[in-house]
Write an enzyme that holds these catalytic residues in place. Structure first.
Site, PDB file in Angstrom:
ATOM      1  N   ASN A 239       0.852  -1.193   0.000  1.00 58.57           N
ATOM      2  CA  ASN A 239       0.000   0.000   0.000  1.00 58.57           C
ATOM      3  C   ASN A 239       0.890   1.245   0.000  1.00 58.57           C
ATOM      4  O   ASN A 239       2.115   1.135   0.025  1.00 58.57           O
ATOM      5  CB  ASN A 239      -0.979  -0.026   1.193  1.00 58.57           C
ATOM      6  N   LYS A 317       8.149 -18.380  -9.347  1.00 54.24           N
ATOM      7  CA  LYS A 317       7.411 -17.271  -9.941  1.00 54.24           C
ATOM      8  C   LYS A 317       6.236 -17.815 -10.771  1.00 54.24           C
ATOM      9  O   LYS A 317       6.399 -18.794 -11.514  1.00 54.24           O
ATOM     10  CB  LYS A 317       8.377 -16.486 -10.836  1.00 54.24           C
ATOM     11  N   PRO A 334      -3.509 -11.413  10.564  1.00 54.16           N
ATOM     12  CA  PRO A 334      -3.839 -11.133  11.968  1.00 54.16           C
ATOM     13  C   PRO A 334      -3.970  -9.631  12.178  1.00 54.16           C
ATOM     14  O   PRO A 334      -3.277  -8.849  11.516  1.00 54.16           O
ATOM     15  CB  PRO A 334      -2.626 -11.674  12.734  1.00 54.16           C
ATOM     16  N   ILE A 336      -2.995  -6.843  14.402  1.00 56.09           N
ATOM     17  CA  ILE A 336      -1.969  -6.661  15.441  1.00 56.09           C
ATOM     18  C   ILE A 336      -2.529  -5.833  16.596  1.00 56.09           C
ATOM     19  O   ILE A 336      -2.370  -6.182  17.770  1.00 56.09           O
ATOM     20  CB  ILE A 336      -0.717  -5.994  14.840  1.00 56.09           C
ATOM     21  N   PHE A 353      -4.334   3.761  14.858  1.00 60.59           N
ATOM     22  CA  PHE A 353      -4.596   4.775  13.849  1.00 60.59           C
ATOM     23  C   PHE A 353      -5.751   4.282  12.984  1.00 60.59           C
ATOM     24  O   PHE A 353      -5.989   3.073  12.904  1.00 60.59           O
ATOM     25  CB  PHE A 353      -3.348   5.013  12.976  1.00 60.59           C
ATOM     26  N   LYS A 371     -11.370  -2.883  18.534  1.00 62.59           N
ATOM     27  CA  LYS A 371      -9.951  -3.252  18.651  1.00 62.59           C
ATOM     28  C   LYS A 371      -9.478  -3.314  20.103  1.00 62.59           C
ATOM     29  O   LYS A 371      -8.344  -3.698  20.362  1.00 62.59           O
ATOM     30  CB  LYS A 371      -9.089  -2.234  17.892  1.00 62.59           C
TER      31      LYS A 371
END
Ligand code: C5P
Length: 427
Positions: A239, A317, A334, A336, A353, A371
């Site tokens: 990302n 590959k 998972p 975290i 965040f 969370k």
């Protein structure tokens, strides 16, 4: 796992006497300490007192043939899990930076394949001198971890940065480093790997919070950057996270005196001074490194962890075989932050965040409960926040929402760490 071993190199500065107290604290943590003293260190501390503290022979002279036969400098440099130079004078740092090996201490430092922590202490002008700063920059590039010195009144009567941090803080930094198995390529500046925890350390060091900096004696754990999830040996899912916000937070925490462990995904950023950096690639590696870093007083999970990874990663590959597009099955990574939220060693203050493109505060409020964290720092990433230099955030807690307007990521980081220090101060 067996007892962890420290090789302590004591250089000749007025702060050398504090190395005795450091040895006492490290021994109390169950660590074995062996000392090498430079010739000028002997002017400040006697090898006899050091030997009493380490309960071991103290090494000093390169040309003591008996010692060279019994335990040569190569062996000495390799038998430890971590090499610590405390105090690290401007002189020994300069020698290290240019690879000079003219006594046992510097020879050991050149020969070691173990991680090295330097704890500088010197006069403020020597610290600020371009030569010293150049040497420090070189040593960081070489993979040496350098603790930031304290700022304050010095033995020479001047004031500024250059004081040796208090021994309990140095000991805590050493314990935080020992929770990770750094690989032997560390000294070549390559990324350390994370494998297992240092079982011989007690879980919670009983260090007093002693100093003038608000996060002195605290352990702050930060994640930053993206994660890369392999599709095959050459391709990956990623990302746009640059890691800038997380690195700025790690730096601000270190500046407030904390011991900082920064678990970083693949990013092109320099390690902030004094920060213990663990480089990882995937979400699963990041989780392992985070759990390895516990206990922590505060954890700030800034990383943009990939939610999914490829379900199967072939060893070879994937070839274009003319049969059309290969299917890409994903599986969940998972979480975290959520794992820490329920962890037996849950940090006292757990902060996540939230990058959102709509209903930013609403989603963040929902995330607090989901969370199991204490605060969510929410930002709108519909603009160029990811990879950009500025950020605008909402701090969402159970008591309400605080919104901070557009500012450089460093400024957001400092403000956040001050808010954290304030919250910890209030118990
Ligand atoms: O669920 P979402 O990805 O929006 O949550 C963002 C927060 O959760 C961030 O603090 C991020 O670091 C953390 N996170 C995590 N592990 C994941 C996904 C997100 O720690 N797999």
């Amino acid at each position: 796992m067996g007892q962890k071993r420290i090789l302590l190199i004591v250089a000749g500065g007025i702060a050398a006497y504090k190395s005795l107290e450091l040895v006492r604290l490290l021994k109390r943590q169950g660590l074995a300490v062996r000392a090498v003293m430079t010739k000028s260190a002997n002017e400040f501390v006697t090898p006899l007192s050091m030997g009493v503290m380490t309960e071991d022979q103290v090494y000093g002279d390169m040309f003591d043939l008996k010692d060279e036969r019994e335990i040569g400098h190569i062996q000495l440099s390799r038998q430890a899990d971590l090499v610590v130079i405390c105090p690290a004078t401007a002189n020994i740092l300069a020698k290290m930076a240019s690879g000079i090996a003219d006594d046992l201490a510097t020879t050991v430092l050149l020969a070691t394949d173990k991680p090295v922590l330097a704890v500088p202490a010197m006069n403020v002008r020597m610290w600020n001198h371009p030569a010293t700063q150049r040497n420090l920059a070189q040593l960081r590039k070489d993979g040496v971890t350098i603790m930031a010195p304290d700022e304050g009144a010095m033995a020479c009567g001047e004031y500024g940065p250059g004081r040796l941090p208090e021994p309990p803080v140095i000991a805590e930094h050493i314990c935080a480093m020992l929770r990770h198995d750094f690989d032997s390529t560390l000294t070549a500046g390559r990324a350390p790997t994370t494998k297992s925890a240092a079982a011989s350390l007690s879980a919670q060091p009983d260090f007093a919070d002693i100093s003038h900096r608000p996060l002195y004696g605290r352990h702050v754990l930060v994640t930053a950057g993206p994660t890369h999830e392999a599709i095959d040996p050459v391709r990956y899912i990623a990302n746009r996270s640059s890691g800038k916000q997380g690195f700025a937070i790690a730096q601000a925490a270190a500046e407030l005196g904390a011991t900082v462990t920064l678990v970083a995904g693949p990013v092109q950023l320099e390690t902030p001074p004094g920060v213990i950096r663990i480089d990882v690639e995937s979400a699963r590696d990041m989780l392992a490194a985070v759990e390895n870093s516990l206990p922590a007083d505060v954890a700030i999970m800034v990383a943009a962890v990939a939610d999914w990874r490829a379900a199967d990663v072939p060893d070879q590959k994937i070839k274009k075989d003319g049969q059309g597009v290969p299917p890409l099955a994903l599986t969940e990574n998972p979480d975290i932050l959520a794992t820490l939220g329920q962890h037996a060693q849950r940090p006292g203050l757990l902060i996540g965040f939230a990058a959102e493109t709509e209903k930013v505060v609403e989603h963040a409020q929902a995330k607090l409960g989901k969370k199991g964290c204490d605060w969510i720092v929410a930002n709108d990433v519909s603009g160029d926040v990811m990879g950009g230099t500025n950020n605008a955030v909402h701090i969402v807690t159970r008591d309400g929402v605080e919104s901070w307007g557009d500012a450089p990521k460093e400024a957001i980081a400092r403000k956040l760490m001050e808010k954290i220090a304030h919250a910890l101060g209030q118990g």
